[in-house]
Design an enzyme around this catalytic site. Structure first.
Site, PDB file in Angstrom:
ATOM      1  N   PHE A   9       7.868  27.349  11.865  1.00  9.03           N
ATOM      2  CA  PHE A   9       8.688  26.924  12.915  1.00  9.03           C
ATOM      3  C   PHE A   9       8.462  27.900  14.322  1.00  9.03           C
ATOM      4  CE2 PHE A   9      11.245  30.603  11.667  1.00  9.03           C
ATOM      5  CZ  PHE A   9      11.710  31.258  12.741  1.00  9.03           C
ATOM      6  N   LYS A  10       7.799  28.774  13.982  1.00  3.82           N
ATOM      7  CA  LYS A  10       7.355  29.892  15.124  1.00  3.82           C
ATOM      8  C   LYS A  10       6.460  29.595  15.962  1.00  3.82           C
ATOM      9  CE  LYS A  10       9.591  33.728  12.466  1.00  3.82           C
ATOM     10  NZ  LYS A  10       9.447  34.973  11.956  1.00  3.82           N
TER      11      LYS A  10
END
Length: 549
Positions: A148-149
């Site tokens: 997700f980063k």
């Protein structure tokens, strides 16, 4: 039907039933006048009213606080309705424009930054929303490093690049980051090869998955430096904070931050809450508010959901899902935010005992009172304990629900979703889904669990629940064939700082030598071209003379 990279059977995507984005409508929205940019101040009161550029380039406030918006923009129901037809790129621009006006980033440049960031993703939806087991899952693992980063760090890298190109820091930035696994590789992929940027990533030796480490250490770019530190993620994070609190070092290397202490990360992550909400209400028109369950370590991801709700997005319950390192679950259960030693788990990116971004929420809980917040944090840093009760705790419990999933529960969830739905969760995502089940929301179409990473990044953990494992993506499977490079440092801030200075000096010297070599090569080439031209001219003259004779 759309097949996600993580699917092994056809499951409908919420986006699949939506109308195609309307370009005319999108242009009309995008042409609206820009509001003045939001300013930012430290949670501890030491720095006030900084513009977006300065807050992003500074990273951590000089008084050890975190930058928070001085005000939050509002999103109206009419705007949300108009945004339903936008692509992810255009929606992200609209959300970010609420904070970043043209006085900070011209609109065309903002579109370029967001567009290039989204183009790095394998899915055209960037973060697809799918339905599994009666609830929705927001897939955040379609970026370059399958976590997700990537959403925030692709954008942050491009913002850094623009700010350096337009005069910030004399064109130089030394990024120092700490990672429990995913931030490091996402930061590296967002910053590799960027002019004027050195990226130094600290990770706890032996406490990230082998694939997570290889994603970092196989990147060959000269501006990337991976450092294994003997200790835990919190030790790495403490080194980062200590370095920002050393003015001489901070100013010498032009220090910058990629961890979620950098406000830009939180801002970028708000975009997928808006996206998931719009996809859900489009699919289910009777839904008015959407619940989100978030695997939580450093609190940055769920904080983006909290800010989205404060802006007017129809967010219902925000669920803090933790593993055995449950400092946040304990706080929201009984008000005790007490630091304990880290327990190593199968979800290493959540193996954190102090959540840096929690300070931003505590500031809101203190009524945006920097004096109260500073006292809370000073006491916590001295005693490793913060206890809140009464009306303050009730307010926190009204803002967030929480649940804890230990290893056995996490593995059981992975096994269940594979057997029932042919859907494979990573250990972190499974913690979020387990929290949904524990709170009785698993059969609620208005509930979205965030899938924060691809399961192939954690094969050893997943294999404890699923055997044989699904075939991993080629990008991850090929990591074993690539050469690696890494350095090691003791758990000591001064040693890490000395390492940084030396690496930066070596890289600058190498670049200078390469530049000089290039200049010399260009001179040689130029002389050769001139000589060739002279010879050619002489030949022409000679041939002319011969013909005349």
């Amino acid at each position: 039907y759309k097949l996600s990279n993580n699917f092994h059977s056809p499951i409908p995507s919420l986006q699949s039933s939506l109308p195609s984005p309307n370009p005319t409508r999108a242009r009309a929205i995008m042409s609206s006048s820009s509001s003045p940019s939001i300013t930012y101040s430290s949670t501890r009161g030491g720095q006030k009213s900084l513009d977006f550029r300065t807050a992003v380039m500074t990273g951590l406030a000089h008084d050890r606080g975190l930058f928070v918006p001085d005000s939050l923009p509002h999103v109206s129901p009419e705007e949300l309705e108009a945004w339903k037809s936008l692509s992810y790129k255009d929606l992200a621009v609209e959300v970010i424009r609420k904070f970043v006006g043209e006085d900070q980033v011209p609109l065309e440049k903002l579109k370029d930054i967001v567009g290039r960031s989204c183009d790095a993703f394998r899915s055209p939806d960037v973060t697809p929303v799918v339905e599994v087991g009666g609830h929705a899952i927001l897939e955040l693992f379609h970026g370059p490093t399958f976590a997700f980063k990537d959403v925030a760090l692709q954008m942050l890298g491009n913002f850094f690049e623009y700010f350096l190109e337009t005069g910030s820091n004399d064109g130089r930035l030394a990024v120092l980051g700490a990672t429990s696994g995913d931030t490091g590789s996402a930061a590296i992929y967002g910053l590799r090869g960027k002019k004027g940027i050195d990226c130094i990533i600290l990770f706890p030796n032996g406490r990230v998955s082998p694939i997570q480490e290889r994603q970092m250490t196989t990147v060959p770019d000269g501006n990337i430096h991976c450092v294994a530190v003997e200790g835990t993620f919190d030790d790495c994070q403490d080194i980062v904070k200590a370095s920002f609190n050393d003015p001489a070092f901070r100013d010498k290397v032009k220090l910058g931050a990629v961890n979620s202490i950098n406000w830009c990360r939180v801002l970028a992550q708000t975009t997928y809450y808006f996206w998931a909400y719009l996809r859900t209400v489009e699919k289910h028109p009777d839904v008015k508010t959407v619940n989100f369950s978030v695997p939580t370590g450093n609190f940055g991801d769920i904080l983006a959901g909290y800010y989205s709700k404060q802006m007017g997005l129809g967010v219902g319950k925000l669920i803090v899902a933790t593993n055995e390192n449950d400092i946040l679950h304990r706080f929201f259960t009984n008000g005790t935010y007490h630091r304990y030693d880290i327990a190593q788990s199968i979800s290493p990116s959540m193996d954190i005992c102090v959540s840096s971004n929690f300070e931003r929420y505590l500031y809101a809980l203190a009524g945006n009172d920097a004096t109260t917040l500073a006292k809370w944090m000073t006491d916590f840093e001295a005693t490793k304990k913060l206890t809140l009760d009464g009306a303050t705790l009730k307010k926190a419990q009204a803002d967030f629900l929480s649940a804890k999933a230990d290893t056995a529960m996490t593995l059981a969830t992975i096994k269940e979703y594979n057997e029932k739905y042919n859907y494979v969760l990573c250990p972190h995502s499974a913690v979020g889904v387990s929290a949904v089940q524990q709170l009785g929301l698993s059969n609620d179409v208005a509930t979205v669990a965030l899938a924060t990473a691809h399961e192939a990044k954690f094969p050893a953990a997943v294999k404890r629940a699923i055997d044989p494992l699904p075939t991993p993506p080629t990008e991850l499977a090929s990591l074993d064939t690539l050469p690696t490079r890494r350095s090691e440092c003791p758990n000591d801030a001064k040693t890490v700082q000395a390492f940084m200075v030396k690496r930066i000096e070596d890289r600058i010297a190498a670049d200078s030598a390469g530049s000089n070599s290039s200049i010399l090569s260009n001179k040689i080439l130029k002389n050769a071209v001139v000589a060739a031209a002279v010879v050619a001219a002489a030949a022409v003259v000679f041939q002319t003379v011969v013909r005349r004779k």
